[in-house]
Enzyme design. Sequence first.
Site, PDB file in Angstrom:
ATOM      1  N   ASP A 123       0.869  -1.186   0.000  1.00  0.00           N
ATOM      2  CA  ASP A 123       0.000   0.000   0.000  1.00  0.00           C
ATOM      3  C   ASP A 123       0.902   1.230   0.000  1.00  0.00           C
ATOM      4  O   ASP A 123       2.111   1.127   0.211  1.00  0.00           O
ATOM      5  CB  ASP A 123      -0.883  -0.017   1.262  1.00  0.00           C
ATOM      6  N   SER A 124       0.270   2.384  -0.167  1.00  0.00           N
ATOM      7  CA  SER A 124       1.038   3.635  -0.083  1.00  0.00           C
ATOM      8  C   SER A 124       1.498   3.905   1.342  1.00  0.00           C
ATOM      9  O   SER A 124       2.293   4.813   1.565  1.00  0.00           O
ATOM     10  CB  SER A 124       0.158   4.788  -0.549  1.00  0.00           C
TER      11      SER A 124
ATOM     12  N   CYS B 294      -4.421  -1.559  -1.950  1.00  0.00           N
ATOM     13  CA  CYS B 294      -4.595  -0.121  -2.164  1.00  0.00           C
ATOM     14  C   CYS B 294      -5.515   0.049  -3.370  1.00  0.00           C
ATOM     15  O   CYS B 294      -5.234  -0.496  -4.442  1.00  0.00           O
ATOM     16  CB  CYS B 294      -3.236   0.498  -2.442  1.00  0.00           C
TER      17      CYS B 294
ATOM     18  N   GLU C  95      -2.440   8.426   8.352  1.00  0.00           N
ATOM     19  CA  GLU C  95      -0.992   8.140   8.401  1.00  0.00           C
ATOM     20  C   GLU C  95      -0.360   8.752   9.656  1.00  0.00           C
ATOM     21  O   GLU C  95       0.552   8.192  10.246  1.00  0.00           O
ATOM     22  CB  GLU C  95      -0.288   8.728   7.162  1.00  0.00           C
TER      23      GLU C  95
ATOM     24  N   CYS D  71     -10.979   3.091  -0.022  1.00  0.00           N
ATOM     25  CA  CYS D  71      -9.558   3.350   0.259  1.00  0.00           C
ATOM     26  C   CYS D  71      -9.225   2.496   1.472  1.00  0.00           C
ATOM     27  O   CYS D  71      -9.966   2.505   2.467  1.00  0.00           O
ATOM     28  CB  CYS D  71      -9.340   4.825   0.570  1.00  0.00           C
TER      29      CYS D  71
ATOM     30  N   HIS E 194      -7.188   2.759   3.715  1.00  0.00           N
ATOM     31  CA  HIS E 194      -6.932   3.481   4.978  1.00  0.00           C
ATOM     32  C   HIS E 194      -8.220   3.638   5.800  1.00  0.00           C
ATOM     33  O   HIS E 194      -8.163   3.699   7.029  1.00  0.00           O
ATOM     34  CB  HIS E 194      -6.383   4.892   4.696  1.00  0.00           C
TER      35      HIS E 194
END
Length: 259
Positions: free
Chosen positions: A8-9, A72, A151, A182, A184
């Site tokens: 993932d990012s 992601c 994050e 997403c 996240h």
Amino acid sequence: MRTIGVFDSGVGGISVLKEILKEFPNDNIIYFGDSLHAPYGDRSIEEIRRLCLKVSDFLVFDKEVDALVIACNTATGAAINIMQERYNIPVVGVVDNGVNEAINSTSNNLIGIIATPATVKMNIYPNTIFKLAPQNSVFQVECPLFVAMIENGWVDSIESDNLIKSYISKFSENIDTLILGCTHYPLITKYISRYFSGKIVNPAKETSKSLKKIIGDGKENLKYNPSRVFFVSGELQKFKKVAEEFLEQPIEDIRKIIL
Ligand code: DGL
């Protein structure tokens, strides 16, 4: 012994990893969080493609993983087709899996999606839904601030609550199903559910189930002690804190790498 690569990012793919660990307790896992370059979702499609191919090449060619999970949505939209052509191993993304769950769950055929700006721009969710279940209407809202806030460790405050409220209130139709488009966002499901009472779809579980259909459950590995290695391109401690909290288990082997 098999190794599953998950990337993932940043820390979002941990929502997928959590399900992967349940389905594949006996396999080696390598997780890559490209947090130096997060959010991917604010970048151009070409840039996202370039960044995630670097990560996937590292996992497939250098680390020789046996299966790749694109944990992601933004990367899935930008690069899954390229990756499936480029590598001789199974490559699984999150979008199809989220869509399957949503179309089975909706009663009024009104599906909402919250996602990064890039995912919304690529239209991957509406396109996939219309292909499989054209009777649905699809509404997308981009949530540009969420990824950076997650994050950095989400803080439950009046400001963050108002932000969720402002994004969710953009849905003008009476959607009964909301896809977390997403990876996240599952980290803040409990806050999102304050403002959405319908079905919230997290594609993670379906994703790991669909990987299991392709590669089997790895039971033959039972006699080994599987390894879990985390590579992170950004700040290690920040990643570790957020990831451990969501995973509900300690991360022992974590290494900094910039590709
Ligand atoms: N977690 C990612 C996704 O599912 C990417 C978020 C980002 O870096 O913008 O879209």
